[in-house]
Design a protein around this motif. Structure first.
Motif, short mmCIF file in Angstrom:
data_model
loop_
_atom_site.label_atom_id
_atom_site.label_comp_id
_atom_site.label_asym_id
_atom_site.label_seq_id
_atom_site.Cartn_x
_atom_site.Cartn_y
_atom_site.Cartn_z
N SER A 1 -9.11 1.19 4.08
CA SER A 1 -10.54 1.06 4.35
C SER A 1 -11.15 2.32 4.95
CB SER A 1 -10.80 -0.13 5.27
OG SER A 1 -10.14 0.06 6.50
N GLY A 2 -10.43 3.07 5.74
CA GLY A 2 -11.00 4.26 6.38
C GLY A 2 -10.83 5.51 5.53
N PRO A 3 -11.49 6.59 5.93
CA PRO A 3 -11.37 7.85 5.19
C PRO A 3 -9.94 8.39 5.16
CG PRO A 3 -13.09 8.02 6.88
CD PRO A 3 -12.44 6.69 7.03
N GLU A 4 -9.23 8.26 6.29
CA GLU A 4 -7.84 8.72 6.32
C GLU A 4 -6.98 7.91 5.36
OE1 GLU A 4 -9.26 7.55 9.32
OE2 GLU A 4 -9.98 9.50 9.98
N GLY A 5 -7.26 6.61 5.29
CA GLY A 5 -6.50 5.74 4.38
C GLY A 5 -6.75 6.10 2.92
N LYS A 6 -7.99 6.44 2.61
CA LYS A 6 -8.31 6.84 1.23
C LYS A 6 -7.64 8.16 0.86
CE LYS A 6 -12.68 4.36 0.78
NZ LYS A 6 -12.64 3.59 2.02
N LEU A 7 -7.62 9.12 1.81
CA LEU A 7 -6.95 10.39 1.54
C LEU A 7 -5.44 10.20 1.36
CD1 LEU A 7 -8.80 12.80 4.00
CD2 LEU A 7 -8.94 12.75 1.51
N GLN A 8 -4.86 9.34 2.18
CA GLN A 8 -3.44 9.04 2.03
C GLN A 8 -3.18 8.35 0.70
OE1 GLN A 8 -1.72 6.74 5.19
NE2 GLN A 8 0.29 6.68 4.22
N LEU A 9 -4.06 7.44 0.32
CA LEU A 9 -3.92 6.74 -0.95
C LEU A 9 -4.01 7.73 -2.11
CD1 LEU A 9 -3.66 4.04 -2.44
CD2 LEU A 9 -6.15 3.86 -2.37
N LYS A 10 -4.92 8.68 -2.03
CA LYS A 10 -5.01 9.72 -3.07
C LYS A 10 -3.70 10.47 -3.21
CE LYS A 10 -9.83 11.14 -3.32
NZ LYS A 10 -10.73 12.29 -3.27
N ASP A 11 -3.13 10.88 -2.08
CA ASP A 11 -1.87 11.62 -2.11
C ASP A 11 -0.75 10.78 -2.74
OD1 ASP A 11 -3.05 13.81 -0.94
OD2 ASP A 11 -2.36 13.31 1.09
#
Length: 159
Positions: free
Chosen positions: A123-133
């Motif tokens: 849900s958060g921006p950090e989670g989305k960046l981790q998901l992208k990686d």
């Protein structure tokens, strides 16, 4: 000689520091020029001495984007789901056919990854960046080469 405050003043003594100061400045300028020249020479050796033509050829290699069909998956939280659309950027258009052939493997790897995620973890921006990686890592593993260099979410809806 002129005396001030009972101390003799020597005109020659006043001229010597000026000459020494000019010499120091000249030496510093020469050293700076030599360092800059050496730095440029070192850079050109390290960079492989690429010519302008070789650099231009490297720039001519265009990246390509491939849009994936939307993903709708159940998250690990009960009753929560994620709808996501993305585009993958790969380094060379020549890989496009290989990517299309491996699309079922690619989609399977992404669905498996997404269905194991909780709503809090993405849900958060950090989670989305981790998901992208993580998606990029899985996508490259499913193709068998490091083809993909970036990923762009074009739709991201969680309920």
């Amino acid at each position: 000689m002129v005396e001030k405050n009972n101390e003799p003043v020597n005109d020659e003594a006043q001229e010597k520091p000026k000459k020494n100061g000019k010499k120091k400045i000249l030496i510093i300028i020469v050293i700076v020029i030599l360092l800059l020249g050496g730095g440029f020479f070192g850079y050109s050796i390290i960079s492989g001495g690429k010519t302008k033509e070789e650099s231009k050829k490297a720039e001519d290699v265009k990246t390509a984007l491939i849009a994936l069909d939307p993903f709708v998956v159940n998250l690990s939280d009960h009753g929560r789901y994620l709808k996501m659309t993305m585009q993958l950027e790969f380094s060379d258009k020549s890989y496009e056919e290989a990517v299309k052939q491996k699309m079922p493997n690619l989609r399977d790897a992404i669905i498996t990854l997404l269905s194991g995620k909780s709503s809090e973890s993405v849900s958060g921006p950090e989670g989305k960046l981790q998901l992208k990686d993580e998606i990029l890592l899985r996508a490259n593993q499913s193709i068998g080469k490091d083809i993909f260099k970036n990923l762009y979410f074009t739709e991201f809806v969680m309920q």
